[in-house]
Design an enzyme around this catalytic site. Structure first.
Site, PDB file in Angstrom:
ATOM      1  N   CYS A   1       0.857  -1.186   0.000  1.00 15.87           N
ATOM      2  CA  CYS A   1       0.000   0.000   0.000  1.00 15.87           C
ATOM      3  C   CYS A   1       0.889   1.230   0.000  1.00 15.87           C
ATOM      4  CB  CYS A   1      -0.904   0.003   1.237  1.00 15.87           C
ATOM      5  SG  CYS A   1       0.014   0.110   2.794  1.00 15.87           S
TER       6      CYS A   1
ATOM      7  N   CYS B   1      -7.877   1.436   7.095  1.00  9.76           N
ATOM      8  CA  CYS B   1      -7.309   2.094   5.917  1.00  9.76           C
ATOM      9  C   CYS B   1      -7.883   1.514   4.629  1.00  9.76           C
ATOM     10  CB  CYS B   1      -5.791   2.019   5.945  1.00  9.76           C
ATOM     11  SG  CYS B   1      -5.073   0.550   5.197  1.00  9.76           S
TER      12      CYS B   1
ATOM     13  N   THR C   1      -5.765   0.493  12.154  1.00 12.32           N
ATOM     14  CA  THR C   1      -6.102   0.635  10.729  1.00 12.32           C
ATOM     15  C   THR C   1      -6.125  -0.688   9.977  1.00 12.32           C
ATOM     16  OG1 THR C   1      -3.789   0.991  10.087  1.00 12.32           O
ATOM     17  CG2 THR C   1      -5.096   2.944  10.675  1.00 12.32           C
TER      18      THR C   1
ATOM     19  N   SER D   1      -0.847  -7.958  10.851  1.00 12.97           N
ATOM     20  CA  SER D   1      -2.259  -8.070  11.210  1.00 12.97           C
ATOM     21  C   SER D   1      -3.135  -8.195   9.975  1.00 12.97           C
ATOM     22  CB  SER D   1      -2.681  -6.847  12.032  1.00 12.97           C
ATOM     23  OG  SER D   1      -4.053  -6.885  12.329  1.00 12.97           O
TER      24      SER D   1
ATOM     25  N   GLU E   1       1.021  -0.298  16.437  1.00 10.41           N
ATOM     26  CA  GLU E   1       0.133   0.814  16.084  1.00 10.41           C
ATOM     27  C   GLU E   1      -0.777   1.175  17.259  1.00 10.41           C
ATOM     28  OE1 GLU E   1      -3.663   1.823  13.286  1.00 10.41           O
ATOM     29  OE2 GLU E   1      -2.201   0.391  12.475  1.00 10.41           O
TER      30      GLU E   1
END
Length: 346
Positions: free
Chosen positions: A31, A213, A183, A242, A145
């Site tokens: 990404c 996201c 996210t 994840s 995160e």
């Protein structure tokens, strides 16, 4: 990224009922946030020379990390392991203000490669805490995160690991509660958690925009489509990723008869292919395309040469590199200032 040598011929072409084929999910792989973070480390090495230190894994992929280590990156768990005055890159998963302050106290030259979508969640946490909201953070305990986001409002955040946690949550003011999320979660499970939270706290507020996201959502949508017709799904990605782990779960939930995660093509087992006509293939958001191509090469040797791409979305988002890295060594704006690597050519 270098190609990974494969053991060609390791997988055998055994007969099955029906036509052998691969359904290749798109979007898949890198990404924009991962691309930005990996290029940031590469460019830091170009700018400053080795070693460049990176707090935690820059992204959750063993191949990416080992490749950057060979180029001169040194990965550490905490900033106190870094020599004073050295360059340090913060990973795509983000850090808490306490980590930023600790790096500054050691005189480290920090480059923040936090994904901008994670930074958005950090800002939401700060704003809601300032407005005296209690924040229910949906995410996995121990994930970098989650630790970074919670660290922006440590006195106002309660972690919600799963829908089953909802019944035990206690808040001071049920009328001033908001949810945020990691996210990279499963969209479906997150929405189930939110539904159950709202049953307990009817005044629960939503974040101003979706925290999960775009890349996580797109990859889950694509594998749902593939899974409908797949006897087997192979997800390329690391165990601590994840979003890669979620892709296995989503594939099984949406119809795949079996689904497995691998880091490398060499981990595919012959017995997985027994009786399998249709193999679905995808990869997590931190996986370079070279690893997917190795899987396709090995599957081709087992008779799965018909590769049909199943595309459910187009992705063209790019993020600017950290400001320290937007110019080349001569001072001119670098051609890769926006990252500059297409996710399917890495």
């Amino acid at each position: 990224m270098p190609r990974i040598p494969g053991a060609r011929g390791r997988l055998k072409d055994t007969p099955v009922v029906g036509h052998k084929r691969v359904l290749l999910a798109a979007p898949r792989g890198y990404c924009a946030g991962v691309d930005r973070a990996v290029v940031a480390v590469e460019k830091a090495l170009e700018h400053y020379g080795a070693p460049v230190y990176v707090r935690k894994q820059i992204v959750h992929n063993v191949h990416v990390v080992s490749t950057l280590e060979r180029q001169g990156a040194i990965f550490v768990d905490e900033v106190d392991e870094v020599p004073k005055g050295a360059h340090i890159v913060f990973s795509a998963h983000g850090v808490s203000p306490a980590v930023v302050n600790a790096a500054a106290d050691r005189g480290l030259q920090a480059i923040d490669a936090t994904c901008p979508l994670v930074t958005k969640v950090h800002r939401e946490a700060v704003r809601f805490a300032r407005d005296d909201f209690e924040i229910l953070l949906i995410g996995h305990e121990g994930h970098e995160e989650v630790e970074g986001t919670a660290g922006h409002a440590p006195d106002r955040v309660t972690l919600v690991n799963s829908p089953d946690d909802v019944d035990s949550i206690v808040v001071q003011d049920p009328e001033k509660v908001v949810w945020l999320s990691q996210t990279t979660l499963s969209v479906d499970e997150t929405m189930e958690t939110v539904r159950r939270l709202r049953e307990r706290f009817p005044h629960l507020q939503d974040p101003p925009s979706d925290d999960i996201c775009y890349a996580t959502q797109n990859r889950q949508v694509a594998i749902k489509k593939v899974a409908e017709d797949a006897d087997l799904v192979i997800v390329v990605g690391s165990a601590n990723s994840s979003n890669s782990v979620r892709l296995v779960e989503v594939a099984l939930e949406y119809g795949a008869k079996a689904a497995y995660r691998v880091d490398y093509a060499s981990e595919i087992k012959q017995e997985w292919l027994d009786g399998v006509a249709t193999v679905g293939v995808t990869s997590g958001a931190s996986v370079p395309e070279v690893l997917v191509q190795e899987v396709l090469d090995d599957l081709r040797g087992a008779g799965y040469g018909d590769v049909q791409e199943v595309k459910t979305a187009e992705e063209d988002l790019m993020f600017s590199l950290p400001k320290e890295l937007r110019k080349d060594l001569s001072g001119k704006t670098d051609t890769r200032a926006l990252g500059g690597r297409n996710s399917h050519s890495a």
